[in-house]
Write an enzyme that holds these catalytic residues in place. Structure first.
Site, PDB file in Angstrom:
ATOM      1  N   PHE A  17       0.938  -1.095   0.051  1.00  0.00           N
ATOM      2  CA  PHE A  17      -0.021  -0.030  -0.094  1.00  0.00           C
ATOM      3  C   PHE A  17       0.783   1.371  -0.203  1.00  0.00           C
ATOM      4  O   PHE A  17       0.968   1.968  -1.027  1.00  0.00           O
ATOM      5  CB  PHE A  17      -0.891   0.143   1.292  1.00  0.00           C
ATOM      6  CG  PHE A  17      -1.396   1.345   1.583  1.00  0.00           C
ATOM      7  CD1 PHE A  17      -2.048   2.203   0.729  1.00  0.00           C
ATOM      8  CD2 PHE A  17      -1.363   1.673   3.089  1.00  0.00           C
ATOM      9  CE1 PHE A  17      -2.586   3.315   1.341  1.00  0.00           C
ATOM     10  CE2 PHE A  17      -1.697   2.598   3.618  1.00  0.00           C
ATOM     11  CZ  PHE A  17      -2.489   3.520   2.767  1.00  0.00           C
ATOM     12  N   ASP A  37      10.047  -7.358  -3.527  1.00  0.00           N
ATOM     13  CA  ASP A  37       8.925  -7.670  -2.827  1.00  0.00           C
ATOM     14  C   ASP A  37       8.512  -9.044  -2.856  1.00  0.00           C
ATOM     15  O   ASP A  37       8.652  -9.795  -3.998  1.00  0.00           O
ATOM     16  CB  ASP A  37       7.776  -6.722  -3.270  1.00  0.00           C
ATOM     17  CG  ASP A  37       6.807  -6.534  -2.118  1.00  0.00           C
ATOM     18  OD1 ASP A  37       5.881  -7.645  -1.902  1.00  0.00           O
ATOM     19  OD2 ASP A  37       6.223  -5.492  -1.501  1.00  0.00           O
ATOM     20  N   THR A  41       1.851  -9.333   1.273  1.00  0.00           N
ATOM     21  CA  THR A  41       0.635  -8.800   1.227  1.00  0.00           C
ATOM     22  C   THR A  41       0.693  -7.726  -0.002  1.00  0.00           C
ATOM     23  O   THR A  41      -0.531  -7.141   0.136  1.00  0.00           O
ATOM     24  CB  THR A  41       0.565  -7.933   2.646  1.00  0.00           C
ATOM     25  OG1 THR A  41       1.833  -7.323   2.778  1.00  0.00           O
ATOM     26  CG2 THR A  41       0.368  -9.048   3.692  1.00  0.00           C
ATOM     27  N   VAL A  63      13.053 -10.941   1.681  1.00  0.00           N
ATOM     28  CA  VAL A  63      14.155 -10.125   2.162  1.00  0.00           C
ATOM     29  C   VAL A  63      14.796 -11.214   3.469  1.00  0.00           C
ATOM     30  O   VAL A  63      16.006 -10.862   3.892  1.00  0.00           O
ATOM     31  CB  VAL A  63      13.731  -8.787   2.971  1.00  0.00           C
ATOM     32  CG1 VAL A  63      13.413  -7.823   1.963  1.00  0.00           C
ATOM     33  CG2 VAL A  63      12.909  -8.868   3.960  1.00  0.00           C
ATOM     34  N   LEU A  79      10.387  -1.052   3.542  1.00  0.00           N
ATOM     35  CA  LEU A  79       9.328  -1.027   4.066  1.00  0.00           C
ATOM     36  C   LEU A  79       8.595  -2.517   3.978  1.00  0.00           C
ATOM     37  O   LEU A  79       7.495  -2.561   4.347  1.00  0.00           O
ATOM     38  CB  LEU A  79       8.192  -0.161   3.108  1.00  0.00           C
ATOM     39  CG  LEU A  79       8.234   1.092   3.187  1.00  0.00           C
ATOM     40  CD1 LEU A  79       9.643   1.876   2.552  1.00  0.00           C
ATOM     41  CD2 LEU A  79       6.846   1.809   2.365  1.00  0.00           C
ATOM     42  N   THR A  98      11.583 -11.075   9.193  1.00  0.00           N
ATOM     43  CA  THR A  98      11.337 -10.180   8.240  1.00  0.00           C
ATOM     44  C   THR A  98      11.983  -8.710   8.956  1.00  0.00           C
ATOM     45  O   THR A  98      12.917  -8.156   8.046  1.00  0.00           O
ATOM     46  CB  THR A  98       9.730  -9.862   7.745  1.00  0.00           C
ATOM     47  OG1 THR A  98       9.303 -11.101   6.980  1.00  0.00           O
ATOM     48  CG2 THR A  98       9.693  -8.632   6.832  1.00  0.00           C
ATOM     49  N   TYR A 151       5.373  -8.151  15.691  1.00  0.00           N
ATOM     50  CA  TYR A 151       5.578  -6.931  15.035  1.00  0.00           C
ATOM     51  C   TYR A 151       6.167  -5.698  16.030  1.00  0.00           C
ATOM     52  O   TYR A 151       7.469  -5.354  15.245  1.00  0.00           O
ATOM     53  CB  TYR A 151       4.118  -6.557  14.470  1.00  0.00           C
ATOM     54  CG  TYR A 151       4.180  -5.266  13.617  1.00  0.00           C
ATOM     55  CD1 TYR A 151       4.396  -5.301  12.388  1.00  0.00           C
ATOM     56  CD2 TYR A 151       3.508  -4.071  14.112  1.00  0.00           C
ATOM     57  CE1 TYR A 151       4.363  -4.049  11.446  1.00  0.00           C
ATOM     58  CE2 TYR A 151       3.519  -2.931  13.445  1.00  0.00           C
ATOM     59  CZ  TYR A 151       4.078  -2.942  12.016  1.00  0.00           C
ATOM     60  OH  TYR A 151       3.779  -1.814  11.133  1.00  0.00           O
ATOM     61  N   LYS A 155      10.059  -4.653  15.014  1.00  0.00           N
ATOM     62  CA  LYS A 155      10.216  -3.433  14.755  1.00  0.00           C
ATOM     63  C   LYS A 155      11.396  -2.522  15.587  1.00  0.00           C
ATOM     64  O   LYS A 155      12.121  -1.754  15.141  1.00  0.00           O
ATOM     65  CB  LYS A 155       9.014  -2.297  14.525  1.00  0.00           C
ATOM     66  CG  LYS A 155       8.072  -2.813  13.422  1.00  0.00           C
ATOM     67  CD  LYS A 155       8.813  -2.370  11.870  1.00  0.00           C
ATOM     68  CE  LYS A 155       7.879  -2.528  10.935  1.00  0.00           C
ATOM     69  NZ  LYS A 155       8.242  -2.004   9.572  1.00  0.00           N
ATOM     70  N   THR A 181      -2.019   4.929   8.745  1.00  0.00           N
ATOM     71  CA  THR A 181      -2.095   5.567   7.459  1.00  0.00           C
ATOM     72  C   THR A 181      -2.990   4.962   6.716  1.00  0.00           C
ATOM     73  O   THR A 181      -3.218   3.801   6.760  1.00  0.00           O
ATOM     74  CB  THR A 181      -0.441   5.613   6.696  1.00  0.00           C
ATOM     75  OG1 THR A 181       0.469   6.338   7.507  1.00  0.00           O
ATOM     76  CG2 THR A 181      -0.777   6.128   5.444  1.00  0.00           C
TER      77      THR A 181
HETATM   78  P1  NAD Z   1       1.663  -3.681   3.186  1.00  0.00           P
HETATM   79  O1  NAD Z   1       1.192  -4.962   3.786  1.00  0.00           O
HETATM   80  O2  NAD Z   1       0.901  -3.089   1.988  1.00  0.00           O
HETATM   81  O3  NAD Z   1       3.034  -3.375   2.565  1.00  0.00           O
HETATM   82  C1  NAD Z   1       4.147  -4.297   2.904  1.00  0.00           C
HETATM   83  C2  NAD Z   1       4.804  -4.800   1.699  1.00  0.00           C
HETATM   84  O4  NAD Z   1       5.969  -5.442   2.287  1.00  0.00           O
HETATM   85  C3  NAD Z   1       4.111  -5.838   0.839  1.00  0.00           C
HETATM   86  O5  NAD Z   1       4.161  -5.406  -0.346  1.00  0.00           O
HETATM   87  C4  NAD Z   1       4.414  -7.027   1.293  1.00  0.00           C
HETATM   88  O6  NAD Z   1       4.316  -8.067   0.308  1.00  0.00           O
HETATM   89  C5  NAD Z   1       6.078  -6.843   1.615  1.00  0.00           C
HETATM   90  N1  NAD Z   1       6.954  -7.742   2.430  1.00  0.00           N
HETATM   91  C6  NAD Z   1       6.359  -8.482   3.528  1.00  0.00           C
HETATM   92  N2  NAD Z   1       7.184  -9.196   3.947  1.00  0.00           N
HETATM   93  C7  NAD Z   1       7.947  -9.347   3.070  1.00  0.00           C
HETATM   94  C8  NAD Z   1       9.476  -9.931   3.081  1.00  0.00           C
HETATM   95  N3  NAD Z   1       9.763 -10.777   4.057  1.00  0.00           N
HETATM   96  N4  NAD Z   1      10.129  -9.767   2.113  1.00  0.00           N
HETATM   97  C9  NAD Z   1       9.709  -9.181   0.922  1.00  0.00           C
HETATM   98  N5  NAD Z   1       8.568  -8.339   1.190  1.00  0.00           N
HETATM   99  C10 NAD Z   1       7.703  -8.411   1.989  1.00  0.00           C
HETATM  100  O7  NAD Z   1       1.766  -2.625   4.480  1.00  0.00           O
HETATM  101  P2  NAD Z   1       1.724  -0.981   4.216  1.00  0.00           P
HETATM  102  O8  NAD Z   1       0.785  -0.452   4.871  1.00  0.00           O
HETATM  103  O9  NAD Z   1       2.318  -0.577   3.023  1.00  0.00           O
HETATM  104  O10 NAD Z   1       3.164  -0.805   5.288  1.00  0.00           O
HETATM  105  C11 NAD Z   1       4.573  -0.648   4.758  1.00  0.00           C
HETATM  106  C12 NAD Z   1       5.445  -0.398   5.725  1.00  0.00           C
HETATM  107  O11 NAD Z   1       5.315   0.608   6.569  1.00  0.00           O
HETATM  108  C13 NAD Z   1       5.642  -1.796   6.683  1.00  0.00           C
HETATM  109  O12 NAD Z   1       6.966  -1.790   7.081  1.00  0.00           O
HETATM  110  C14 NAD Z   1       4.759  -1.008   7.931  1.00  0.00           C
HETATM  111  O13 NAD Z   1       5.497  -1.972   9.128  1.00  0.00           O
HETATM  112  C15 NAD Z   1       4.994   0.320   8.189  1.00  0.00           C
HETATM  113  N6  NAD Z   1       3.856   0.995   8.746  1.00  0.00           N
HETATM  114  C16 NAD Z   1       2.650   1.081   8.114  1.00  0.00           C
HETATM  115  C17 NAD Z   1       1.666   1.623   8.824  1.00  0.00           C
HETATM  116  C18 NAD Z   1       0.272   2.003   8.147  1.00  0.00           C
HETATM  117  O14 NAD Z   1      -0.503   2.436   8.881  1.00  0.00           O
HETATM  118  N7  NAD Z   1      -0.065   1.586   6.893  1.00  0.00           N
HETATM  119  C19 NAD Z   1       1.895   2.085  10.105  1.00  0.00           C
HETATM  120  C20 NAD Z   1       3.158   1.775  10.771  1.00  0.00           C
HETATM  121  C21 NAD Z   1       4.073   1.354   9.975  1.00  0.00           C
END
Ligand code: NAD
Ligand code: UDP
Length: 332
Positions: A17, A37, A41, A63, A79, A98, A151, A155, A181
């Site tokens: 996202f 990626d 997800t 990763v 990310l 991860t 998680y 982190k 977000t």
């Molecule tokens: P999301 O799940 O849409 O995106 C995460 C991406 O990482 C996905 O494309 C997934 O396929 C990829 N991924 C997961 N594990 C992986 C691995 N082991 N190897 C390679 N790729 C992998 O989530 P998002 O909301 O877009 O979040 C992106 C980042 O921002 C994350 O690290 C999340 O922890 C951080 N974050 C997001 C929010 C939020 O509100 N969206 C809040 C705090 C932190």
């Protein structure tokens, strides 16, 4: 404004996202972008509009595994990590790996390439906070053995690794602590509150409120978040610590539900479900550091952001319901 013209940028988690919006912004600023990626997800459809873009590459890899040969990078955004509680709890060991192994591999890559590295951390490092609003100086209140620990603690360990790479190897690092977000390209089955409530309201399904709905969150629209991430990466002065990025407009889950019902005109019923274990009661970022360091603050108010998000989900649901797209929708 940031300029990435000609820079080689790796975005781990770029099919997700937030990542996919970041990729659009980087390409718009002239960068060459490689997305790495695993598609855990993330979705190829988030990046489908870039398939003929010569400055863009997509590599499917996890990763946690040794990184594929990808050439040299100037900047690395990490990310990669599932972000929604049901997704990160589905395979908690992999989530922890991860954050720990994955971040280590990407940091080593940044060190070897002399690249600048940005870690997508989270407000979850504050756990169920006892101070309000949350400043970067607060060490947090995390249950290290509960179901969110894979998680939160993952982190937190990643943040420690990032700072150890700076101290040990002089790696050029930044940490963004991202607060809730929302926006287009969230998955309908993501499980987080905005996507759940909007999709339920649009479909006329029951709206699920966990607990009494009095817990608070502060929701940031994705374009504001991406602007903050871009500025933090571009900033030439070392921030000297993590930087909160989020919208300080705090509201209860119950208020959010009311707003979505009003906006969509939905007749959905509101039903309650048990509050998940360790669900934080209050959350609101202090964004003074981002303000002074990056001259950044969110610009999109909740009403406008929810309108854009609702319109996007509405188009997605109409597209998935069209007879010629039904099989595709079922395949995800
Ligand atoms: P999301 O799940 O849409 O995106 C995460 C991406 O990482 C996905 O494309 C997934 O396929 C990829 N991924 C997961 N594990 C992986 C691995 N082991 N190897 C390679 N790729 C992998 O989530 P998002 O909301 O877009 O979040 C992106 C980042 O921002 C994350 O690290 C999340 O922890 C951080 N974050 C997001 C929010 C939020 O509100 N969206 C809040 C705090 C932190
Ligand atoms: N929540 C809810 N209904 C849902 C999904 C979530 O009431 O269908 C609640 C959840 O318990 C939490 C808040 O909304 O209190 C935000 O949850 P989300 O999963 O979006 O983010 P996080 O808990 O990680 O901040």
């Amino acid at each position: 404004m940031t300029t990435e013209k000609g820079l080689r940028v790796l975005v781990a988690g770029g099919a997700g996202f937030i990542g996919s919006h970041l990729v659009d912004a980087l390409l718009g600023n002239g960068a060459r972008v490689t997305v790495l990626d695993s598609m855990l997800t993330g979705r190829r459809s988030n990046l489908a509009h870039l398939q003929h873009e010569p400055r863009f590459d997509l590599v499917q890899a996890d990763v946690v595994d040794p990184l594929p040969l990808l050439g040299r990078f100037d900047r690395i955004f990490n990310l990669a990590c599932p972000a929604s509680p049901p997704h990160y709890q589905a395979d908690p060991v992999h989530t922890m790996m991860t954050s720990v192994l994955g971040t280590h591999r990407l940091l080593a890559r940044a060190r070897d390439d002399g690249a600048r590295f940005l870690q997508a951390s989270t407000s979850e490092v504050y756990g169920d906070p006892e101070v309000h609003p949350q400043r970067e100086s607060y060490w947090g209140n995390v249950n290290p053995t509960g179901p969110r620990a894979c998680y939160d603690e993952g982190k937190r360990a990643a943040e420690a690794l990032v700072f150890d790479f700076e101290r040990t190897h002089g790696t050029d690092i930044r940490i963004a602590r991202i607060f809730n977000t929302y926006g287009p390209r969230m998955r309908a089955d993501d499980g987080r509150v905005v996507s759940n409530v909007v999709c339920q309201a649009l479909a006329g399904d029951d709206i699920t409120v966990y607990g009494d709905g009095r817990q608070t969150r502060s929701f940031c629209y994705v374009s504001d978040l991406v602007e903050g991430l871009s500025r933090l990466m571009a900033c030439d002065t070392l921030p000297g610590g993590p930087v909160n990025l989020g919208n300080p407009n705090e509201l209860t889950v119950g208020d959010l539900v009311e707003r979505v019902l009003r906006l969509t005109g939905s007749a959905s019923r509101v039903v309650t479900r048990p509050l998940p274990v360790d669900d934080p009661r209050r959350r609101k970022p202090c964004i003074a550091r981002a303000g002074s360091l990056l001259d950044w603050s969110p610009k999109v108010d909740l009403e406008s952001g929810l309108k854009k998000t609702t319109a996007w989900f509405s188009r997605e649901m109409a597209h998935d319901a069209a007879p010629q797209n039904k099989d595709h929708a079922l395949a995800g």
